[in-house]
Design an enzyme around this catalytic site. Structure first.
Site, PDB file in Angstrom:
ATOM      1  N   CYS A 116      -8.272  12.701   8.250  1.00 32.92           N
ATOM      2  CA  CYS A 116      -7.971  11.331   8.693  1.00 32.92           C
ATOM      3  C   CYS A 116      -7.403  11.270  10.109  1.00 32.92           C
ATOM      4  O   CYS A 116      -7.344  10.195  10.699  1.00 32.92           O
ATOM      5  CB  CYS A 116      -7.012  10.648   7.722  1.00 32.92           C
ATOM      6  SG  CYS A 116      -7.730  10.425   6.100  1.00 32.92           S
ATOM      7  N   HIS A 253      -2.872   4.668  11.469  1.00 31.66           N
ATOM      8  CA  HIS A 253      -3.893   5.034  10.487  1.00 31.66           C
ATOM      9  C   HIS A 253      -3.705   4.141   9.266  1.00 31.66           C
ATOM     10  O   HIS A 253      -2.589   3.900   8.824  1.00 31.66           O
ATOM     11  CB  HIS A 253      -3.739   6.509  10.106  1.00 31.66           C
ATOM     12  CG  HIS A 253      -4.619   6.925   8.977  1.00 31.66           C
ATOM     13  ND1 HIS A 253      -5.956   6.595   8.916  1.00 31.66           N
ATOM     14  CD2 HIS A 253      -4.357   7.631   7.842  1.00 31.66           C
ATOM     15  CE1 HIS A 253      -6.478   7.089   7.815  1.00 31.66           C
ATOM     16  NE2 HIS A 253      -5.523   7.720   7.132  1.00 31.66           N
ATOM     17  N   ASN A 283      -8.949   3.048   3.252  1.00 33.42           N
ATOM     18  CA  ASN A 283      -8.752   4.182   4.155  1.00 33.42           C
ATOM     19  C   ASN A 283     -10.111   4.710   4.589  1.00 33.42           C
ATOM     20  O   ASN A 283     -10.831   5.319   3.792  1.00 33.42           O
ATOM     21  CB  ASN A 283      -7.943   5.260   3.433  1.00 33.42           C
ATOM     22  CG  ASN A 283      -7.671   6.477   4.306  1.00 33.42           C
ATOM     23  OD1 ASN A 283      -8.234   6.611   5.391  1.00 33.42           O
ATOM     24  ND2 ASN A 283      -6.819   7.363   3.828  1.00 33.42           N
TER      25      ASN A 283
END
Ligand code: COA
Length: 326
Positions: A116, A253, A283
């Site tokens: 990520c 994020h 996500n």
């Protein structure tokens, strides 16, 4: 008078697959509820790539938009870096496939896999190329089809992720741009968030009947993420001699609204100055920060001259930040 070269964001773009899957729809597949997902994560829906739609397809659309916003042609690009942990193929890299699709022939192109944190890692590498004078125009992309490697019977992971891509065109600039980047990793925690299928090690899907899937110990990841992001935010402020109140926008994020709120609290930042897209996108791994940035730019929230703090945390563990004057 300084002759420093900065990497300035000349244009942003993003792309989301058309198909939207709501929490209620997921609740028909696994034992969960819209209420549980919303209160624990902030997620309401996510986009899921269509059959045959790949990471490079998403990256290509996001890149076209970023190039258009920057007024740049593919021929002008002299480096492509793509953050992804869901490449189209093991090799060639998705960056090479994207380069060919764009017609940016000849320039170097490579992928960065930092889960990520992929976009923040890719942005950092691009910044170093520009600062050193090795490149003048760099296309940096974060693109993922993470839903491809979810176990759709595992409610602890399948509700969290979505597909999407974001891109930025960076240009060498004598005035302003990326001020600092800070990267970290801790490979010792790999089993808290991973996909254990491998080429030269790891599970072989055919032997384990496991398919290719993300495994996660969510509550442990949560604690490590909050701590790591706290520390990288402090490091960034200190490295730049900044007071926390000087930052105009936090572009985090987008994994979990509660993690985002914890970082905002650390910065004493009202949520009105935090870009939140996790509710709509889930996500999207490497796609999440550039998607949020593009949305913030196109909605008119983020203005030229403002100070932005980007941060990310992901499997590895990896984490990092970028402070920039937009
Ligand atoms: N729906 C309903 N119940 C669920 C569920 C779901 N989708 N997923 C898990 N649960 C259950 C668990 O089975 C557990 O039940 P039990 O108490 O009967 O064993 C209970 O909810 C609590 O589980 P826990 O994992 O402790 O919940 P949590 O409050 O930590 O929330 C996450 C779970 C995954 C939302 C949260 O830990 C998280 O967001 N972690 C970070 C994950 C992340 O961001 N990863 C990517 C980083 S880049």
């Amino acid at each position: 008078m300084t002759d420093r070269i900065y990497a300035r964001i000349a244009g942003t773009g993003s792309y989301l697959p058309a198909q939207v899957v709501t929490n209620d729809e997921l609740a028909k597949r696994v034992e969960t509820s819209d209420e549980w997902i919303r209160t624990r994560t902030g997620i309401r829906q996510r986009h899921v790539a269509a059959e045959g739609e790949t990471t490079v397809d998403l990256a290509y659309q996001a890149s076209l938009r970023a190039l258009e916003a920057a007024g740049t042609t593919p021929e002008e690009i002299d480096l492509i870096i793509l953050g992804t942990t869901t490449p189209d193929l093991i090799f060639p890299s998705s960056a090479c496939l994207l380069q060919h699709r764009l017609g940016a022939n000849g320039c170097p192109a490579f992928d960065v896999n930092a889960a990520c944190s992929g976009f923040v890692y890719a942005l950092t590498v691009a910044d170093k190329f520009i600062r050193s004078g090795a490149a003048k125009t760099v296309l940096v992309v974060g693109a993922e089809t993470l839903t491809r490697m979810l176990d759709w019977t595992d409610r602890s992971t399948c509700v969290l992720f979505g597909d999407g891509a974001g891109a930025v065109v960076l240009k060498a600039d004598s005035e302003t741009g990326i001020l600092s980047t800070h990267l970290h990793a801790d490979g010792g925690k790999k089993e808290l968030l991973w996909n254990p299928v491998g080429v030269s090690a790891g599970f072989k899907p055919e032997e384990h009947n496991a398919g290719v899937r993300v495994l996660m110990t969510g509550n442990e990841v949560f604690k490590h993420a909050v701590k790591a992001l706290d520390s990288v935010v402090e490091e960034t402020l200190e490295a730049n001699g900044l007071d926390r109140h000087e930052i105009d926008w936090l572009i985090p994020h987008q994994a979990n609204l509660r993690i985002i709120e914890a970082t905002a609290k650390r910065l004493d930042m009202p949520m009105e100055r935090v870009i939140v897209t996790v509710d709509k996108h889930g996500n999207t791994s490497s796609g999440s920060v550039p998607l949020a940035l593009d949305e913030a730019v196109r909605s008119g929230k983020v203005q030229r001259g403002q100070l932005l703090l980007l941060e990310a945390f992901g499997g590895g563990f990896t984490w990092g930040s970028a402070l920039l004057r937009y």
